[in-house]
Design a protein around this motif. Structure first.
Motif, short mmCIF file in Angstrom:
data_model
loop_
_atom_site.label_atom_id
_atom_site.label_comp_id
_atom_site.label_asym_id
_atom_site.label_seq_id
_atom_site.Cartn_x
_atom_site.Cartn_y
_atom_site.Cartn_z
N GLN A 93 31.58 14.04 54.33
CA GLN A 93 30.06 14.09 54.23
C GLN A 93 29.65 14.81 53.25
OE1 GLN A 93 28.74 11.64 55.20
NE2 GLN A 93 30.43 10.84 55.88
N GLY A 94 30.63 16.11 52.47
CA GLY A 94 30.23 16.83 51.66
C GLY A 94 29.92 17.92 51.91
N LEU A 95 29.98 18.52 53.31
CA LEU A 95 29.82 19.87 53.12
C LEU A 95 30.63 20.57 52.41
CD1 LEU A 95 29.36 20.24 57.38
CD2 LEU A 95 28.04 20.79 55.81
N ARG A 96 30.62 22.00 52.49
CA ARG A 96 31.76 22.94 51.38
C ARG A 96 32.50 23.58 52.44
NH1 ARG A 96 27.06 26.40 49.85
NH2 ARG A 96 29.03 27.77 50.93
N PRO A 97 33.96 23.69 52.13
CA PRO A 97 35.06 24.06 52.59
C PRO A 97 34.95 25.38 53.45
CG PRO A 97 35.77 22.81 51.07
CD PRO A 97 34.35 23.46 50.65
N GLU A 98 34.67 26.63 52.62
CA GLU A 98 33.91 27.55 52.71
C GLU A 98 33.27 27.60 54.57
OE1 GLU A 98 31.77 27.11 49.46
OE2 GLU A 98 33.61 26.85 50.29
N LEU A 99 32.12 26.89 54.17
CA LEU A 99 31.36 26.25 55.50
C LEU A 99 32.31 25.65 56.67
CD1 LEU A 99 28.46 26.53 56.96
CD2 LEU A 99 28.19 24.46 56.07
N VAL A 100 32.87 24.93 56.50
CA VAL A 100 33.10 24.17 57.61
C VAL A 100 34.16 25.66 58.41
CG1 VAL A 100 35.02 22.39 58.37
CG2 VAL A 100 33.64 21.71 56.84
N MET A 101 35.31 25.68 56.86
CA MET A 101 36.25 26.68 57.81
C MET A 101 35.14 27.57 58.89
SD MET A 101 38.46 27.88 54.68
CE MET A 101 39.12 29.21 55.84
N LYS A 102 34.39 28.32 59.04
CA LYS A 102 34.04 29.02 59.23
C LYS A 102 33.13 28.94 60.62
CE LYS A 102 30.00 32.88 58.66
NZ LYS A 102 30.65 33.97 59.08
N ILE A 103 32.42 27.19 60.74
CA ILE A 103 31.84 26.69 61.43
C ILE A 103 33.15 26.98 63.05
CG2 ILE A 103 31.10 24.57 62.69
CD1 ILE A 103 30.14 23.88 60.49
N THR A 104 34.20 26.82 62.22
CA THR A 104 35.40 25.92 63.25
C THR A 104 36.70 27.54 63.26
OG1 THR A 104 37.01 25.71 61.23
CG2 THR A 104 36.38 23.60 61.59
N GLY A 105 36.06 27.87 62.31
CA GLY A 105 36.58 29.52 63.23
C GLY A 105 37.98 29.66 61.96
N HIS A 106 38.01 29.55 60.61
CA HIS A 106 39.69 29.48 60.72
C HIS A 106 39.54 30.79 59.33
CE1 HIS A 106 39.89 25.42 61.83
NE2 HIS A 106 41.20 26.11 61.42
N LYS A 107 40.40 31.44 59.57
CA LYS A 107 40.37 32.77 58.18
C LYS A 107 40.53 32.69 57.10
CE LYS A 107 38.30 35.21 61.52
NZ LYS A 107 37.29 34.72 61.92
N SER A 108 42.11 31.99 57.07
CA SER A 108 42.43 31.23 55.67
C SER A 108 42.87 29.90 55.19
CB SER A 108 43.71 32.10 55.81
OG SER A 108 44.93 31.03 56.57
N TRP A 109 42.56 29.91 54.58
CA TRP A 109 42.56 28.87 53.56
C TRP A 109 44.18 27.59 54.27
CZ3 TRP A 109 40.27 24.56 52.07
CH2 TRP A 109 40.96 23.55 51.25
N ALA A 110 45.56 28.32 54.09
CA ALA A 110 46.47 27.46 54.75
C ALA A 110 46.01 27.59 55.75
CB ALA A 110 47.36 28.81 54.97
N SER A 111 45.87 28.38 56.85
CA SER A 111 45.49 27.59 58.01
C SER A 111 44.79 26.33 58.62
CB SER A 111 45.61 28.32 59.72
OG SER A 111 43.84 28.37 59.34
N PHE A 112 43.43 26.03 57.16
CA PHE A 112 42.94 25.33 57.55
C PHE A 112 42.96 24.03 57.08
CE2 PHE A 112 38.55 23.67 55.06
CZ PHE A 112 38.05 22.88 56.32
N LYS A 113 44.04 24.27 55.70
CA LYS A 113 44.07 23.01 55.15
C LYS A 113 45.23 22.33 55.84
CE LYS A 113 48.82 24.33 52.97
NZ LYS A 113 48.90 24.64 51.14
#
Length: 118
Positions: A72-92
């Motif tokens: 829907q266009g949310l920036r990845p860093e915002l989604v990571m903050k909301i979901t509590g992910h600290k690293s791109w590796a775990s988020f992806k």
């Protein structure tokens, strides 16, 4: 609701209980579409197909939110903050980009011409 939890009148649910309620809700909503889950263990592919309601958990909700938020266009860093992910590796690992999403994005950026020639 928060006031009731803080006053002790209402106790928070454990993940196990909440997951059980989610499954019951999904079953009542007749979410019966078969869903295949594929895992790889020791280089071997294992697959299991269950009704969608049987797959409902807090964790699948988190994964779905991450994928849909990005679509829907949310920036990845915002989604990571909301979901509590600290690293791109775990988020992806949470992101599931379908061929349909890829096609729509290319169409949005490049128009009806599809992928550009190289």
């Amino acid at each position: 609701m928060l006031e009731r939890v803080l006053s002790g009148e209402l106790r928070p649910l454990t993940n196990q209980v909440l997951n059980r309620f989610l499954k019951e809700l999904g079953q009542r909503a007749e979410l019966t579409t078969p869903v295949e889950m594929v895992r790889y263990r020791g280089g071997r592919r294992e697959s299991e197909t269950l009704a969608k309601w049987q797959r409902l958990t807090c964790h699948t909700g988190r994964r779905t939110f991450a994928t849909l938020g990005l679509e829907q266009g949310l920036r990845p860093e915002l989604v990571m903050k909301i979901t509590g992910h600290k690293s791109w590796a775990s988020f992806k690992r949470y992101i599931n980009i379908t061929a349909d999403v890829v096609s729509k994005e290319f169409h949005r950026v490049y128009g009806g011409g599809g992928m550009p020639s190289l």
